[in-house]
Structure formats: structure tokens, C-alpha cells
Scaffold this motif. Structure first.
Motif, PDB file in Angstrom:
ATOM      1  N   HIS A   1       0.836  -1.204   0.000  1.00 25.78           N
ATOM      2  CA  HIS A   1       0.000   0.000   0.000  1.00 25.78           C
ATOM      3  C   HIS A   1       0.867   1.249   0.000  1.00 25.78           C
ATOM      4  CE1 HIS A   1      -3.991  -1.789   1.767  1.00 25.78           C
ATOM      5  NE2 HIS A   1      -3.635  -2.351   0.616  1.00 25.78           N
ATOM      6  N   ARG A   2       1.903   1.266   0.849  1.00 26.21           N
ATOM      7  CA  ARG A   2       2.788   2.432   0.918  1.00 26.21           C
ATOM      8  C   ARG A   2       3.418   2.705  -0.453  1.00 26.21           C
ATOM      9  NH1 ARG A   2       0.354   2.267   4.542  1.00 26.21           N
ATOM     10  NH2 ARG A   2       0.759   2.501   6.752  1.00 26.21           N
ATOM     11  N   TYR A   3       3.918   1.660  -1.079  1.00 29.96           N
ATOM     12  CA  TYR A   3       4.543   1.814  -2.388  1.00 29.96           C
ATOM     13  C   TYR A   3       3.519   2.313  -3.421  1.00 29.96           C
ATOM     14  CZ  TYR A   3       6.426   0.867  -6.949  1.00 29.96           C
ATOM     15  OH  TYR A   3       6.804   1.018  -8.254  1.00 29.96           O
ATOM     16  N   LEU A   4       2.364   1.681  -3.467  1.00 36.69           N
ATOM     17  CA  LEU A   4       1.350   2.054  -4.461  1.00 36.69           C
ATOM     18  C   LEU A   4       0.874   3.494  -4.256  1.00 36.69           C
ATOM     19  CD1 LEU A   4      -0.599  -1.313  -4.558  1.00 36.69           C
ATOM     20  CD2 LEU A   4       0.689  -0.301  -6.475  1.00 36.69           C
ATOM     21  N   MET A   5       0.728   3.926  -3.013  1.00 28.82           N
ATOM     22  CA  MET A   5       0.315   5.314  -2.771  1.00 28.82           C
ATOM     23  C   MET A   5       1.417   6.287  -3.188  1.00 28.82           C
ATOM     24  SD  MET A   5      -2.791   5.473  -2.075  1.00 28.82           S
ATOM     25  CE  MET A   5      -2.809   7.248  -1.899  1.00 28.82           C
ATOM     26  N   TYR A   6       2.656   5.915  -2.952  1.00 25.56           N
ATOM     27  CA  TYR A   6       3.780   6.752  -3.371  1.00 25.56           C
ATOM     28  C   TYR A   6       3.729   6.965  -4.885  1.00 25.56           C
ATOM     29  CZ  TYR A   6       8.553   8.129  -4.475  1.00 25.56           C
ATOM     30  OH  TYR A   6       9.654   8.792  -4.964  1.00 25.56           O
ATOM     31  N   VAL A   7       3.527   5.887  -5.620  1.00 23.47           N
ATOM     32  CA  VAL A   7       3.460   5.968  -7.084  1.00 23.47           C
ATOM     33  C   VAL A   7       2.211   6.740  -7.520  1.00 23.47           C
ATOM     34  CG1 VAL A   7       3.289   4.633  -9.219  1.00 23.47           C
ATOM     35  CG2 VAL A   7       4.821   3.878  -7.399  1.00 23.47           C
TER      36      VAL A   7
ATOM     37  N   VAL B   1       0.018   6.538 -15.183  1.00 25.20           N
ATOM     38  CA  VAL B   1      -1.088   5.638 -14.830  1.00 25.20           C
ATOM     39  C   VAL B   1      -0.839   4.250 -15.422  1.00 25.20           C
ATOM     40  CG1 VAL B   1      -3.556   5.167 -15.189  1.00 25.20           C
ATOM     41  CG2 VAL B   1      -2.818   7.442 -14.436  1.00 25.20           C
ATOM     42  N   ILE B   2      -0.363   4.193 -16.656  1.00 25.36           N
ATOM     43  CA  ILE B   2      -0.077   2.897 -17.281  1.00 25.36           C
ATOM     44  C   ILE B   2       1.004   2.156 -16.487  1.00 25.36           C
ATOM     45  CG2 ILE B   2       0.939   1.805 -19.325  1.00 25.36           C
ATOM     46  CD1 ILE B   2      -0.708   3.870 -21.001  1.00 25.36           C
ATOM     47  N   GLU B   3       2.031   2.881 -16.028  1.00 21.83           N
ATOM     48  CA  GLU B   3       3.073   2.253 -15.206  1.00 21.83           C
ATOM     49  C   GLU B   3       2.523   1.753 -13.868  1.00 21.83           C
ATOM     50  OE1 GLU B   3       6.302   4.988 -14.611  1.00 21.83           O
ATOM     51  OE2 GLU B   3       6.880   4.952 -16.736  1.00 21.83           O
ATOM     52  N   PHE B   4       1.478   2.388 -13.382  1.00 22.43           N
ATOM     53  CA  PHE B   4       0.867   2.059 -12.095  1.00 22.43           C
ATOM     54  C   PHE B   4       0.012   0.795 -12.172  1.00 22.43           C
ATOM     55  CE2 PHE B   4      -2.830   2.720  -9.209  1.00 22.43           C
ATOM     56  CZ  PHE B   4      -2.166   2.756  -8.007  1.00 22.43           C
ATOM     57  N   ILE B   5      -0.532   0.510 -13.338  1.00 22.27           N
ATOM     58  CA  ILE B   5      -1.510  -0.577 -13.476  1.00 22.27           C
ATOM     59  C   ILE B   5      -0.936  -1.928 -13.068  1.00 22.27           C
ATOM     60  CG2 ILE B   5      -2.868  -1.916 -15.137  1.00 22.27           C
ATOM     61  CD1 ILE B   5      -3.336   0.735 -16.657  1.00 22.27           C
ATOM     62  N   GLU B   6       0.249  -2.267 -13.552  1.00 23.54           N
ATOM     63  CA  GLU B   6       0.785  -3.611 -13.279  1.00 23.54           C
ATOM     64  C   GLU B   6       1.033  -3.867 -11.792  1.00 23.54           C
ATOM     65  OE1 GLU B   6       4.163  -6.819 -14.647  1.00 23.54           O
ATOM     66  OE2 GLU B   6       4.119  -4.871 -15.624  1.00 23.54           O
ATOM     67  N   PRO B   7       1.737  -2.969 -11.079  1.00 21.26           N
ATOM     68  CA  PRO B   7       1.912  -3.236  -9.645  1.00 21.26           C
ATOM     69  C   PRO B   7       0.580  -3.258  -8.887  1.00 21.26           C
ATOM     70  CG  PRO B   7       3.063  -1.201 -10.274  1.00 21.26           C
ATOM     71  CD  PRO B   7       2.535  -1.817 -11.524  1.00 21.26           C
ATOM     72  N   LEU B   8      -0.368  -2.389  -9.273  1.00 18.82           N
ATOM     73  CA  LEU B   8      -1.680  -2.406  -8.615  1.00 18.82           C
ATOM     74  C   LEU B   8      -2.361  -3.752  -8.857  1.00 18.82           C
ATOM     75  CD1 LEU B   8      -4.007  -1.026  -7.079  1.00 18.82           C
ATOM     76  CD2 LEU B   8      -4.886  -0.310  -9.319  1.00 18.82           C
ATOM     77  N   LYS B   9      -2.348  -4.208 -10.104  1.00 17.28           N
ATOM     78  CA  LYS B   9      -2.997  -5.479 -10.439  1.00 17.28           C
ATOM     79  C   LYS B   9      -2.309  -6.632  -9.714  1.00 17.28           C
ATOM     80  CE  LYS B   9      -5.273  -8.104 -13.890  1.00 17.28           C
ATOM     81  NZ  LYS B   9      -5.984  -8.793 -12.832  1.00 17.28           N
ATOM     82  N   ASN B  10      -0.994  -6.620  -9.646  1.00 16.33           N
ATOM     83  CA  ASN B  10      -0.279  -7.675  -8.922  1.00 16.33           C
ATOM     84  C   ASN B  10      -0.679  -7.700  -7.451  1.00 16.33           C
ATOM     85  OD1 ASN B  10       1.049  -8.438 -11.263  1.00 16.33           O
ATOM     86  ND2 ASN B  10       2.881  -7.243 -10.813  1.00 16.33           N
ATOM     87  N   HIS B  11      -0.848  -6.517  -6.864  1.00 19.09           N
ATOM     88  CA  HIS B  11      -1.254  -6.415  -5.458  1.00 19.09           C
ATOM     89  C   HIS B  11      -2.682  -6.923  -5.263  1.00 19.09           C
ATOM     90  CE1 HIS B  11      -1.938  -4.758  -1.463  1.00 19.09           C
ATOM     91  NE2 HIS B  11      -3.009  -4.154  -1.946  1.00 19.09           N
ATOM     92  N   THR B  12      -3.615  -6.424  -6.065  1.00 24.54           N
ATOM     93  CA  THR B  12      -5.012  -6.828  -5.878  1.00 24.54           C
ATOM     94  C   THR B  12      -5.204  -8.306  -6.202  1.00 24.54           C
ATOM     95  OG1 THR B  12      -5.645  -5.995  -8.072  1.00 24.54           O
ATOM     96  CG2 THR B  12      -5.948  -4.497  -6.199  1.00 24.54           C
ATOM     97  N   ASP B  13      -4.455  -8.819  -7.188  1.00 22.03           N
ATOM     98  CA  ASP B  13      -4.536 -10.255  -7.494  1.00 22.03           C
ATOM     99  C   ASP B  13      -4.104 -11.086  -6.285  1.00 22.03           C
ATOM    100  OD1 ASP B  13      -5.416  -9.732 -10.065  1.00 22.03           O
ATOM    101  OD2 ASP B  13      -3.535 -10.327 -11.043  1.00 22.03           O
ATOM    102  N   LYS B  14      -3.039 -10.650  -5.604  1.00 22.58           N
ATOM    103  CA  LYS B  14      -2.571 -11.373  -4.418  1.00 22.58           C
ATOM    104  C   LYS B  14      -3.632 -11.342  -3.318  1.00 22.58           C
ATOM    105  CE  LYS B  14       1.576  -9.711  -3.350  1.00 22.58           C
ATOM    106  NZ  LYS B  14       3.001  -9.615  -2.962  1.00 22.58           N
TER     107      LYS B  14
END
Length: 175
Positions: free
Chosen positions: A20-26, A59-72
Motif C-alpha cells: 500500500h505504501r509503495y502504491l500510494m507513493y506511485v 497511470v499505465i506504469e501504475f496498473i501492473e503493480p496495482l494489479k499484482n497487489h489486488t490479485d494477491k
């Protein structure tokens, strides 16, 4: 939530909290562009299109880490927590709906800015940027709910064996 200090003690929950910390930073990087539009800063169309291109890239760069997080979360955390609190109603269902809502806003944003940005009016640009802003708002509230409701519940209710197994499954990189 902006603090670098992690508040949870269980490794499985700390992994999610750290993500969450990383994703909010991005997300805060691209949200800065959204705020320029929301404040209705004076800008010409060329500046707006330049900012929109940068926003799209971020936003495009953000999608993959967000998806990896929510998938987990959806593959491992929610099912395990659901064994303790149920799945049919309550917090897990609402949180999963927010995952879809965030995806929807991001998808809507990208849909409206595909192709040649030179054809967009200032009104269309502001509208598209608004979708990115909505995604950020939902994401912020979503993480807060997970950290104030689901994570404490997991630490309080889940057994040590389940928490250990969960930590093993969640211990993968999102970037």
C-alpha cells in the motif's frame, strides 16, 4: 497512512501494508497532475496535452503493480480471511467491489485518451483527468478501509498457521 512507519506486526499483513505504501507513493506522482487540473490552473491546450500524456504514462506504469497487489489479495488474503469472517456480506465483498471500481475508473480514463490526443477539447481532457482523480480517491479510501478494518481483523482472528501460510504466498514482488 502517509507515514513510512508500518503499524502491523504479522509478516503477511506487513507485506500488504508495505505494498500500500509503495502504491500510494506511485499514485501520488500522477495525482499531482490531476490536482493541477482540479485547481483549474491556467494552461493552454498544448500544456494540457503534455500533462495528459505524462499522466497517461504514469497511470499505465501504475496498473501492473496495482494489479499484482489486488490479485494477491483476491487469490490469497480474502479467501483465507473469509474462512474466518465469511464471504457473502460484510467487508470482503465491499473491498472486492472497490477493486473493480478502481479498475473501472482507470479503464475509463485510458479509454477516453487512446489514440491522437490532439483531437481532444479542453473539456474532454478535464473529463478524462477527472476519471484518474476518481481512481485516486477510491484507492485512498480503499487502502484506509483495508488498514483500519480488514488488516486488524486478520491479525486478531487468523490462526498462526494460516498467517504463516499467507505470508509465504504473499511474499512476491509486485514490481
Amino acid at each position: 497512512m502517509g507515514s513510512a512507519q508500518l503499524q502491523f506486526t504479522e509478516p503477511a499483513i506487513r507485506i500488504l501494508e508495505n505494498e500500500h505504501r509503495y502504491l500510494m507513493y506511485v499514485a501520488e506522482e500522477w495525482h499531482g497532475i490531476v490536482l493541477r487540473f482540479e485547481r483549474e490552473e491556467e494552461m493552454d491546450r498544448d500544456t494540457a496535452i503534455g500533462l495528459l500524456k505524462e499522466l497517461r504514462r504514469l497511470v499505465i506504469e501504475f496498473i501492473e503493480p496495482l494489479k499484482n497487489h489486488t490479485d494477491k489479495e483476491e487469490a490469497h488474503f480474502f479467501p483465507m480471511l473469509g474462512n474466518y469472517i465469511g464471504f457473502e456480506q460484510g467487508p470482503i465483498l465491499g473491498i472486492q467491489e472497490e477493486h473493480a471500481e478502481i479498475d473501472g475508473y482507470i479503464g475509463h480514463f485510458l479509454h477516453h485518451i487512446r489514440g491522437d490526443l490532439g483531437d481532444l477539447t479542453m473539456e474532454q481532457i478535464r473529463s478524462a483527468v477527472g476519471d484518474a482523480g476518481e481512481a485516486f480517491e477510491v484507492l485512498t479510501v480503499h487502502f484506509m478501509k483495508e488498514e483500519t478494518v480488514l488488516f486488524p481483523m486478520a491479525e486478531r482472528l487468523m490462526g498462526a498457521n494460516d498467517l504463516d501460510a499467507l505470508a509465504e504466498k504473499l511474499n512476491t514482488k509486485i514490481i
